[in-house]
Motif scaffolding. Structure first.
Motif, PDB file in Angstrom:
ATOM      1  N   PRO A 130       0.810  -1.219   0.000  1.00  0.00           N
ATOM      2  CA  PRO A 130       0.000   0.000   0.000  1.00  0.00           C
ATOM      3  C   PRO A 130       0.843   1.270   0.000  1.00  0.00           C
ATOM      4  N   THR A 131       0.178   2.371  -0.326  1.00  0.00           N
ATOM      5  CA  THR A 131       0.724   3.705  -0.080  1.00  0.00           C
ATOM      6  C   THR A 131      -0.400   4.552   0.500  1.00  0.00           C
ATOM      7  N   MET A 132      -0.045   5.445   1.377  1.00  0.00           N
ATOM      8  CA  MET A 132      -1.037   6.264   2.090  1.00  0.00           C
ATOM      9  C   MET A 132      -0.729   7.738   1.915  1.00  0.00           C
ATOM     10  N   ASN A 162      -1.390  -0.476  -3.884  1.00  0.00           N
ATOM     11  CA  ASN A 162      -2.759  -0.142  -3.535  1.00  0.00           C
ATOM     12  C   ASN A 162      -2.739   1.253  -2.935  1.00  0.00           C
ATOM     13  N   GLY A 163      -3.489   2.183  -3.540  1.00  0.00           N
ATOM     14  CA  GLY A 163      -3.579   3.543  -3.019  1.00  0.00           C
ATOM     15  C   GLY A 163      -4.643   3.624  -1.942  1.00  0.00           C
ATOM     16  N   ASP A 164      -4.235   3.510  -0.694  1.00  0.00           N
ATOM     17  CA  ASP A 164      -5.170   3.538   0.421  1.00  0.00           C
ATOM     18  C   ASP A 164      -5.863   4.898   0.470  1.00  0.00           C
ATOM     19  N   THR A 165      -7.165   4.895   0.426  1.00  0.00           N
ATOM     20  CA  THR A 165      -8.048   6.066   0.408  1.00  0.00           C
ATOM     21  C   THR A 165      -7.985   6.850  -0.895  1.00  0.00           C
ATOM     22  N   PHE A 166      -7.254   6.394  -1.888  1.00  0.00           N
ATOM     23  CA  PHE A 166      -7.155   7.095  -3.168  1.00  0.00           C
ATOM     24  C   PHE A 166      -8.432   6.889  -3.993  1.00  0.00           C
ATOM     25  N   ALA A 167      -8.887   7.960  -4.617  1.00  0.00           N
ATOM     26  CA  ALA A 167      -9.964   7.886  -5.610  1.00  0.00           C
ATOM     27  C   ALA A 167      -9.293   8.119  -6.960  1.00  0.00           C
ATOM     28  N   GLY A 168      -8.598   7.104  -7.427  1.00  0.00           N
ATOM     29  CA  GLY A 168      -7.737   7.237  -8.597  1.00  0.00           C
ATOM     30  C   GLY A 168      -6.316   7.496  -8.126  1.00  0.00           C
ATOM     31  N   VAL A 169      -5.346   7.038  -8.874  1.00  0.00           N
ATOM     32  CA  VAL A 169      -3.950   7.248  -8.508  1.00  0.00           C
ATOM     33  C   VAL A 169      -3.370   8.280  -9.471  1.00  0.00           C
ATOM     34  N   PRO A 170      -2.818   9.386  -8.954  1.00  0.00           N
ATOM     35  CA  PRO A 170      -2.298  10.443  -9.821  1.00  0.00           C
ATOM     36  C   PRO A 170      -1.209   9.950 -10.774  1.00  0.00           C
ATOM     37  N   LEU A 171      -1.137  10.576 -11.916  1.00  0.00           N
ATOM     38  CA  LEU A 171      -0.166  10.230 -12.956  1.00  0.00           C
ATOM     39  C   LEU A 171       1.272  10.309 -12.443  1.00  0.00           C
ATOM     40  N   ALA A 172       1.535  11.146 -11.452  1.00  0.00           N
ATOM     41  CA  ALA A 172       2.885  11.272 -10.900  1.00  0.00           C
ATOM     42  C   ALA A 172       3.413   9.928 -10.408  1.00  0.00           C
ATOM     43  N   TYR A 173       2.553   9.072  -9.886  1.00  0.00           N
ATOM     44  CA  TYR A 173       2.971   7.742  -9.430  1.00  0.00           C
ATOM     45  C   TYR A 173       3.395   6.869 -10.614  1.00  0.00           C
ATOM     46  N   ARG A 174       2.632   6.906 -11.695  1.00  0.00           N
ATOM     47  CA  ARG A 174       2.972   6.129 -12.890  1.00  0.00           C
ATOM     48  C   ARG A 174       4.330   6.575 -13.426  1.00  0.00           C
ATOM     49  N   THR A 175       4.514   7.897 -13.529  1.00  0.00           N
ATOM     50  CA  THR A 175       5.760   8.456 -14.049  1.00  0.00           C
ATOM     51  C   THR A 175       6.942   8.059 -13.171  1.00  0.00           C
ATOM     52  N   PHE A 186      -1.127   0.145 -10.474  1.00  0.00           N
ATOM     53  CA  PHE A 186      -1.709   0.954  -9.412  1.00  0.00           C
ATOM     54  C   PHE A 186      -3.179   0.640  -9.282  1.00  0.00           C
ATOM     55  N   GLU A 187      -3.616   0.516  -8.023  1.00  0.00           N
ATOM     56  CA  GLU A 187      -4.984   0.149  -7.702  1.00  0.00           C
ATOM     57  C   GLU A 187      -5.500   1.131  -6.659  1.00  0.00           C
ATOM     58  N   PRO A 188      -6.432   2.019  -7.050  1.00  0.00           N
ATOM     59  CA  PRO A 188      -6.988   2.916  -6.037  1.00  0.00           C
ATOM     60  C   PRO A 188      -7.993   2.172  -5.168  1.00  0.00           C
ATOM     61  N   GLU A 189      -8.169   2.646  -3.948  1.00  0.00           N
ATOM     62  CA  GLU A 189      -9.168   2.030  -3.079  1.00  0.00           C
ATOM     63  C   GLU A 189     -10.574   2.325  -3.584  1.00  0.00           C
ATOM     64  N   GLY A 190     -10.789   3.538  -4.039  1.00  0.00           N
ATOM     65  CA  GLY A 190     -12.100   3.946  -4.494  1.00  0.00           C
ATOM     66  C   GLY A 190     -12.151   4.104  -6.002  1.00  0.00           C
ATOM     67  N   PRO A 191     -13.349   4.356  -6.516  1.00  0.00           N
ATOM     68  CA  PRO A 191     -13.465   4.558  -7.969  1.00  0.00           C
ATOM     69  C   PRO A 191     -12.751   5.832  -8.388  1.00  0.00           C
ATOM     70  N   PRO A 192     -12.111   5.838  -9.541  1.00  0.00           N
ATOM     71  CA  PRO A 192     -11.372   7.019  -9.997  1.00  0.00           C
ATOM     72  C   PRO A 192     -12.261   8.248 -10.080  1.00  0.00           C
ATOM     73  N   ALA A 193     -11.761   9.353  -9.504  1.00  0.00           N
ATOM     74  CA  ALA A 193     -12.496  10.611  -9.525  1.00  0.00           C
ATOM     75  C   ALA A 193     -11.925  11.558 -10.567  1.00  0.00           C
ATOM     76  N   GLY A 194     -10.717  11.296 -11.053  1.00  0.00           N
ATOM     77  CA  GLY A 194     -10.082  12.169 -12.033  1.00  0.00           C
ATOM     78  C   GLY A 194      -9.836  11.435 -13.334  1.00  0.00           C
ATOM     79  N   ASP A 195      -9.594  12.193 -14.366  1.00  0.00           N
ATOM     80  CA  ASP A 195      -9.419  11.600 -15.692  1.00  0.00           C
ATOM     81  C   ASP A 195      -8.037  11.021 -15.925  1.00  0.00           C
ATOM     82  N   GLU A 196      -7.012  11.506 -15.189  1.00  0.00           N
ATOM     83  CA  GLU A 196      -5.669  11.027 -15.477  1.00  0.00           C
ATOM     84  C   GLU A 196      -5.471   9.598 -15.036  1.00  0.00           C
TER      85      GLU A 196
END
Length: 196
Positions: A130-132, A162-175, A186-196
């Motif tokens: 995980p990451t928090m 796993n992005g703990d409490t993340f609603a989508g994982v920001p592109l900065a993590y992928r980069t 990357f796996e967010p805990e919640g459904p993605p809220a952003g388009d990236e």
């Protein structure tokens, strides 16, 4: 009255909405087509397991027991495709160690964790950690969280985050992950809220 008329109209509207949404976000499915991430499309059973799990770690002999853990899961419900190892709760906040310190402080440190990950891999099981984002009151890692996370995942040899409490994982993590030469999923805990 056509009993399917409402359903067909709803389906047409849903398809039109989907096309519009994909257009607005400039959707690109390149990440889903990456060969190293193909396993995620058949990753149906992925339990979260506390690192203190008695079948996963033998306290008496101070060693990881991955085969014992996986044998138990196979006997109980046929096995798993991946596991989310959870080394943070209940320890975070008891002192100044951050989430990355707690992983490094597991028994045997990163070398033993890496051996445990390799044992999972021998059984064709992928490993996530995980990451928090909320971990900002402990020791500052000295780099952005996405960089600290990507570096640790590469050091540990894990397959995903796993992005703990993340609603989508920001592109900065992928980069940051790609920059390590050891890209992870990357796996967010919640459904993605952003388009990236």
């Amino acid at each position: 009255k056509d009993v399917y008329a409402d359903r067909d109209a709803w389906l047409r509207d849903l398809k039109a909405w989907r096309v519009e949404r994909l257009t607005r976000m400039g959707y690109n499915d390149a990440q889903y087509r990456r060969p190293e991430f193909a396993w995620t499309q058949k990753n149906f059973i992925s339990p979260q397991v506390m690192v203190e799990e008695r079948t996963l770690f033998d306290v008496e002999h101070n060693r990881w027991t991955v085969d014992r853990y996986l044998d138990d899961l196979e006997a109980r419900y046929g096995g798993v495709e991946s596991v989310l190892l959870w080394p943070v709760y209940p320890n975070i906040g008891i002192d100044n160690r951050n989430q990355w310190d707690l992983v490094r402080d597991l028994p045997g440190g990163l070398p033993e964790l890496r051996r445990a990950v390799e044992a999972f891999h021998r059984r064709h099981v992928h490993v996530l950690l995980p990451t928090m984002a909320w971990d900002n009151g402990t020791r500052d890692p000295g780099v952005p969280q996405w960089t600290a996370t990507a570096r640790l995942m590469a050091e540990a040899g894990v397959d995903g985050v796993n992005g703990d409490t993340f609603a989508g994982v920001p592109l900065a993590y992928r980069t940051a992950s790609d920059a390590t030469g050891h890209p992870v999923v990357f796996e967010p805990e919640g459904p993605p809220a952003g388009d990236e």
